[in-house]
Structures are given as C-alpha cells and as structure tokens.
Write an enzyme that holds these catalytic residues in place. Structure first.
Site, mmCIF file in Angstrom:
data_model
loop_
_atom_site.group_PDB
_atom_site.id
_atom_site.type_symbol
_atom_site.label_atom_id
_atom_site.label_comp_id
_atom_site.label_asym_id
_atom_site.label_seq_id
_atom_site.Cartn_x
_atom_site.Cartn_y
_atom_site.Cartn_z
ATOM 1 C CD GLU A 77 47.218 34.385 33.541
ATOM 2 O OE1 GLU A 77 48.246 34.984 33.159
ATOM 3 O OE2 GLU A 77 47.237 33.501 34.400
ATOM 4 C CG ASP A 102 48.805 39.318 31.111
ATOM 5 O OD1 ASP A 102 49.372 39.812 32.104
ATOM 6 O OD2 ASP A 102 47.939 38.433 31.209
ATOM 7 C CG ASP A 132 44.397 36.446 37.818
ATOM 8 O OD1 ASP A 132 45.231 35.552 37.579
ATOM 9 O OD2 ASP A 132 44.655 37.662 37.749
ATOM 10 C CE LYS A 176 49.995 31.695 36.352
ATOM 11 N NZ LYS A 176 49.224 32.945 36.255
#
Lengths: 195, 613
Positions: free
Chosen positions: B169, B191, B8, B71
């Site tokens: 994810e 999420d 992850d 990210k």
C-alpha cells in the site's frame, strides 16, 4: 555469473556507488518482472532469475564491508554459505577478552551493580571504537592495497582482509553480548548479525 | 494485454481504480450514486448477501451476521487473533490453522468474505467501463507476511479475478504521488489505515521508486482508536447509568459507530457531543479532542518505533528525508500528524486524498504491468526476514528483511541417517532468533531422494521471493540432477483444493446473490417511496381531492403486497405506479410550500432544500 560480472565490473574493491546505483536502475529496467508480464513463461522465468541475481549483486556490492567479504569468499572459492563456528578472538585482544567474558559471566550469574554496569558500558564503547577502526582499515587501506597490488602480493592482502573480517565479526558478537548483559537489546526485534 | 484494474482492499473501505487512456491519469471508479468508497462490510442476511453501504445498515440490526474489518483476520491463525475476538460481534472459530466465521447455518473463511468485496468492486468496474474485468492488482499492507499475501491472492481467485500482482500500500501511494509531481529524493510514506500501519522509505530517482526499508504493524489502525474510545464509553455508561453494555452486541455496534463518528468529527472540531438512544436510557456525553488524544496517545506512539527502525534499516537520519507523505484515513487525526512531523522534523502532507491514493497507485502499477507505462519502475522489498529452523530451534536467516524483491537464496540440505529418503524443513518469517517466536510459514518435505549413506545426498533448495513478496520453493538433488518433489504443508492458509471448491461455490452463490441483491434493492426503493407517500398523505393529504387520495391509498396497498412477495419486477412496476399516482399531490404540495414561503425565501432556495430532503 558472479556479482562483479553482473555489473560488468573488474574484481576490484574500489566501486563508485553513485555509478553502481545508476547501473542498477538501468539493469532493473531491463530485467524487472514488471516489464516481462506479457512474455512467454520461459522468458518470464529468465527475467525473474536475472532480476533476483541483480538484486543480490547490488545488495552486496553497494556495502563496502559486504563487498570485501564477498571478494574473499570468491577468491577462496568457498560456497556462499554462512561462516561456520564462532569467530575466534584476535590475539592482541585475548587478555582483555578474558576479563570481559568474566564480567559477562558475573553479570549473568548475579546481576549487575551500578559500577559493574558502568564498566561494561565503557568497555562496550571502547570495543565499538575498535570495531569502527577495523572496518575503516578494511574498506580503506586494505581495499586499496588489493586494488593496487600485483598477483604476488594478493594472497597476503587477502589474508589480511580475512583476519580483519574475523576480528570485526568477533567484536560484533562481544558488543552484542555486552548489550544483552546491559539489558538494552530491543524486545522482539533482534538485529541481524551479518556474517 | 487486456485491462488490469487496481484495487485497494482496505480494512474499512475498498476502492477500484483504472488508468484513463486519454489522460494517462488514474481514476477511482464511482458507483451509480457517485460514491467511490465501498465500505468493506459484508452482511449475510436471510435474503442474501449484502456488501458495502447496504451491509453497513445491517451492523446494528444483525451484528452476528455482518462481517466488518475482515482484513484483520486474513491469513491468520486462531491464536493470532484470539485476544481481539471480543471486539467482533460475529463468531470466529479456529479451523485447521486458519479461522472461520460462523454464521449459524454456514461458516465462511476470511478470503471468501474478502472475495465478496472484490466481486462487488469488479462488478462496479465492469458496469462503469462497459467491459469484462478479469485482472487486477490488489494492494496489501507492506508489513503483511507471506500467509496474509497468499490469503489475499486466494480471495482474488475466489472472486474470479486473476491477481497479477500484490503491491504494498505505501509503495502504491508513492506511485500515485510520483505521477503527479516527480520530485526526486527520499520520501517517507506513513500509512495508517483502519486496521494496519506501514512506514516505507523510498528513494525516487529517474522514474525508479526504490524502497529502502519498510516496517509496520498489521494490527494497529483506526479500529484500535475506536476500541479505546468504546472502552472509555463503556466505563462512563456504567458509572452514570449503572449498565454494563459490553456483552450486548447491538449496543456495542451502536457504541462503535458513535465512537468512530465522534473521532472523525474531532479531527476538525475541538469538542463534540455523543447522543446514543438505548432502550432503557439515552446516553449523552460531551467529549473533547484532548480526551480522545489521551485515550489514543499510546497507540499513536506505537507507530513511531517502526518509523525509527525503518530509518535505521535504511541507514538514514530523519534529516535525510526530503518529504513525508500521509496515507490512510487515520492520518486525519491531528495527534497522528503532529507526532509524525515531530519524528521526521518536517511538515507531513496529504495532497492527494488519503482514502483514494492507494487505489490510484494500484491502478498505476496495473498500467505498468499492462505495458502502458514504461518510464516508471517500482523496486520493493520483503518486509520480514525469511529463515529456516535449524538444530535447537534456532533460525538461520536466508533472506534478511528489506531485501529488494525478487530475491532468491540457495541452501544445501543433506540426510543424517543412512538410507534416508525424506528431508524435512521448516520455513519461518520474522525477526526473532528462535523459530517458535517467528511466524511459521510452512513445513516442507523433500521426497524422492535416492537411498544413500548419511550426508551423501546434496539437495539444493532454492527459496525465491517473487515480486508479490510471496515465497516459492524448488529443490534439486545435485548428484543425480533429479528434481526432488516437495510437499508443502502451509501452516496457515487454504489448500489448493479448498480454493478450487470456494471458486466453484462462489459461482453458485454469485447467481443467487445477484438475484437476492436486486430483490433487496427493489424492496429498499419501495420502502423509501412508501415512507415518503405516507408522510405526504398525513401532512398534506387534504390538498388533494378525495378520489385522488383513495387512488393513492390503493396504489400504496398494492405496492405493500408486492413488496412482501419476491417478484422483483412486480415491485418495480408498482413502485412506478405509486409514484405516478402521487404526481399531482406532489405538485400541489410544492405550490403550497412556495406560497407559504413567498416573501421570506426565494423559490430556488426552497426547491434546493426540498431536493435534499
């Protein structure tokens, strides 16, 4: 291999979607790339292609309207390309459409007053009803007629389906135009018009 | 097949997990101290590159060389991120469609920074498992576009990892849940991470996890909550202390970390106090949960639209959803939980750790790919519509959003001029009608067409979105059956040559980086021991005889000298020597402490409390 053949189904419009889903899962287990990771490249490529074909077939056949569209195309031997040109107005709606187009042009030119808005909104509601009716006719009686009909009747049924699809596509365009004129379309997120 | 780990790669924290062969269950790999989360922070110090907690400690000291939340920059162009660059203390520059981070003496791309994080995770997994790790499943936000996915894959390659699958994810999280309790029905996975938001709706039936629809925002997460709080703090500081700290990079980092910490405390407390010592003044403020909720309400609201759109795309009403699962650290915020429950009209839960569940799911997917699990199958979708630009800049959609992947579409192209031998096409991704409002993926040039009259060539182009959600394109001239060659110019991203070079660079750096890291670690350990010894001498030095005190001072000085050099072994040796020299002093200090405390506390308690300090 056409979409019906992928599932081993006859070219009929009555499809049990619960059974279709079960079969989709079963075939996915056979073809999904996840289960072919360790295979030689050629086999991996085959699985990828089969999996993509399966997904396309399921997407089309699970939706009763898309199913009729696909069948019409298949019977006519047309390439699976998008429909060309703007759909034409069905004859029985021509007069009414003329008025709506006029109102739309007015709205575009000078904005809408409250009464004008109400009229367009009411018109849109009515057309939505007509849209639903057309869809119900397509996936109900027309689809049943296709499945039950013999070879002689089929061209006529096919033509009726084609007409209903065209009417439906036309109605959707007008409904979308009305929604836009009413300023209700969501910014930044256009709903796809399915052909 | 060799082992595949699940990673992850998060905005705030990253983790690596694997499936334990004995139990068949996924486990997160801890580091030597037992921590499972690796802060996604990379510090480029003069002594070398630091990752994780060590890098975190550099945030305030060297804000311009310490990269966090990278990210948010993955697979993006400068104009995409321009408006949020003011929040980053490090310098971001435009560079041929992508961005680079300017470190003064060199510039790095976001995939290279991510690769450093991936390599640290890889080393962690190798140390723990005692075997080389070469393959990984890496997760990305479901709403990541093609460029962002490609950038993530590039990062893996630069880190020396074969990224065998990119997994979304929320879907990964559903796999982890699926393994624990296989309840069938429709589940919604909400999420909200550090920088991105996803909502995915899945049907779980007979071991098949079919994604029905997904939506999201790749620029919305806990970072934005922190920013909202920081902006409020900046105003408050200006009002009360007359100082504007917005341009002070170090102060901004202090504020950001304080805001983040306060936000976290307010998930369990109703009010909290911030105390931040600046040079000129100490800022002190009490802040309540209601205050913060007021600041972030609009952001939380921004996640609900995508929830409704995903429901509409799946053809579902909220009542059709059987279970709502919360994933990502930001779902600990009570306001988020409350609003999600209101939208779906049912309680939302996070029975598995919101931080770990995505990595656990990635490990499950890795195990499926390795052939270790055969009864589970994930059917995911492409989040964004794929189309080509046609006359007048209008997008013709070839693959609509939420189509199950892998999926392909065929399109015929021809020439418009006699003798034309090259045909251009422009591929875009997005939901808007005009190409310029969508995300440009690439421009393709079909070459090698035989000269023919206009409209005669029939070139069939096949667009395939693979199981990673990444586009592949192939073309064929149907009359001749000749495969047309395709030249791809990705709008955003690294070329094959770029990636190759970075892979090579990373090997060169890797060697130096390991050395540098070990040296820094040795120095840190020396610092810790020296601080403790100095304090002990100051507070209880009189408990030891004079010659012993002298020996300790001597050892201390020798370590100090070694520490200023670069001989790692010498630093270790002298740290050990200093520890030995103080053994007796430590004992007598312990005795004295015990005597003092007799009658008031039990010895075990004192020992326990000493152990913590």
């Amino acid at each position: 291999m056409n979409h019906f053949e992928v599932f081993g189904l006859p070219r009929k419009l009555g499809i049990d979607t619960v059974e279709l889903q079960r079969k989709f899962y079963e075939l996915s287990r056979r073809w999904h790339p996840d289960f072919h990771q360790a295979a030689p490249p050629a086999e991996q490529a085959r699985a990828l292609e089969a999996s993509a074909r399966l997904n396309a077939a399921y997407r089309t056949l699970r939706d009763p309207v898309a199913r009729v569209e696909y069948l019409v195309r298949l019977e006519e031997g047309r390439a699976p390309a998008a429909a060309t040109g703007k759909p034409k107005a069905p004859p029985d709606l021509l007069e009414e459409m003329f008025e709506i187009q006029e109102a739309l042009a007015e709205a575009k030119a000078g904005g809408l007053d409250e009464a004008g808005r109400r009229r367009l909104a009411a018109e849109r509601e009515r057309l939505r009803g007509r849209f639903r009716d057309e869809e119900a006719r397509l996936v109900g009686p027309l689809a049943a007629a296709w499945d039950a009909g013999d070879a002689a009747e089929r061209p006529r049924t096919l033509e009726a389906c084609r007409q209903a699809l065209a009417t439906r596509a036309y109605l959707r365009t007008v409904i979308d135009d009305l929604t836009e004129a009413l300023g209700e379309s969501q910014e930044g997120h256009v709903t796809h018009r399915r052909h | 097949m060799s082992r595949i780990v699940g990673i992850d790669l998060g905005t705030t924290n990253s983790l690596v997990a694997f499936v334990d062969e004995k139990t068949g269950l996924p486990r997160v790999v801890p580091d030597r101290e037992g921590h499972t989360l690796l802060p996604s922070i990379v510090a480029f110090t003069p002594d070398g590159v630091l990752v994780g907690d060590a890098a975190r400690r550099q945030l305030v000291r060297h804000p311009e060389r310490t990269v966090y939340s990278v990210k948010r920059l993955m697979g993006r162009g400068y104009e995409d991120v321009n408006d949020e660059l003011c929040y980053f203390p490090y310098k971001v520059l435009p560079c041929e469609g992508i961005v680079k981070i300017d470190l003064g003496d060199r510039a790095v791309t976001p995939p290279e920074v991510s690769a450093i994080i991936l390599r640290a995770l890889r080393e962690r997994a190798e140390a723990y498992l005692g075997e080389p790790v070469e393959k990984a499943v890496v997760t990305v936000p479901a709403y990541f576009n093609d460029s962002q996915r490609q950038a993530t894959k590039d990062a893996g390659r630069i880190a020396g990892l074969d990224v065998v699958r990119i997994v979304n994810e929320p879907t990964a999280a559903s796999l982890a849940y699926g393994l624990h309790r296989l309840k069938e029905g429709v589940i919604a996975v909400y999420d909200l991470g550090g920088g991105t938001f996803d909502i995915s709706l899945l049907r779980v039936e007979a071991g098949v996890f079919e994604v029905l629809a997904t939506n999201g925002n790749t620029r919305l997460g806990g970072d934005d909550f922190d920013r909202a709080i920081v902006l409020w703090l900046l105003d408050d500081i200006r009002d009360r202390h007359g100082a504007y700290l917005g341009r002070d990079a170090e102060a901004m980092q202090e504020l950001r970390l304080a805001a983040e910490a306060a936000k976290i405390r307010l998930s369990s407390d109703e009010r909290t106090t911030l105390t931040i010592p600046f040079e000129a003044f100490t800022y002190h403020q009490e802040i309540t949960r209601a205050d913060v909720e007021g600041l972030i309400a609009r952001l939380v609201e921004g996640t609900l639209g995508p929830c409704r759109m995903a429901l509409a795309d799946a053809g579902l009403a909220p009542a059709d959803v059987d279970e709502v699962v919360l994933v990502g650290g930001s779902t600990r915020v009570p306001l988020v939980r409350r609003r999600v429950q209101e939208v779906f009209g049912r309680p939302a839960h996070s029975q598995l750790s919101a931080d770990e569940v995505v990595a656990l799911g990635a490990a499950v997917q890795a195990h499926i790919l390795a052939g270790g699990i055969t009864d589970m199958l994930l059917l995911d979708v492409t989040p964004l519509s794929l189309g080509i630009e046609t006359l007048g800049g209008i997008v013709s959609v070839l693959i609509p959003r939420n189509t199950t992947i892998p999926t392909s579409a065929r399109e015929m192209f021809t020439t418009s001029v006699d003798g034309q031998v090259v045909v251009d096409m422009h591929v875009v991704q997005g939901e808007r009608e005009l190409a310029r409002d969508c995300r440009s993926l690439a421009r393709f040039e079909l070459r090698g067409i035989d000269p023919m009259p206009a409209g005669m060539p029939k070139i069939e182009v096949v667009f395939l979105i693979d199981a990673n959600g990444i586009l592949q394109v192939a073309a064929k001239e149907l009359r001749t059956g000749k495969a047309a060659s395709i030249e791809v110019k990705p709008t955003y991203g690294l070329s094959e040559a770029d990636v190759e070079r970075m892979v090579e660079d990373s090997f060169a750096y890797a060697e130096a980086d390991v050395e540098a890291r070990l040296l820094i670690e040795a120095r840190n350990e020396a610092d810790t021991v020296m601080t403790h010894v100095e304090r002990a001498l100051r507070q209880s030095g009189e408990l030891a005889p004079a010659d012993e005190r002298e020996a300790i001072r001597q050892a201390l000085e020798e370590l100090r000298q070694a520490r200023s050099g670069t001989d790692r072994d010498l630093i270790h040796e002298r740290t050990t020597a200093l520890n030995r020299a103080t053994e007796h002093l430590a004992e007598v200090m312990m005795d004295a402490a015990l005597k003092d405390a007799l009658g008031s506390k039990r010895a075990a308690e004192i020992l326990a409390s000493r152990g913590e300090s």
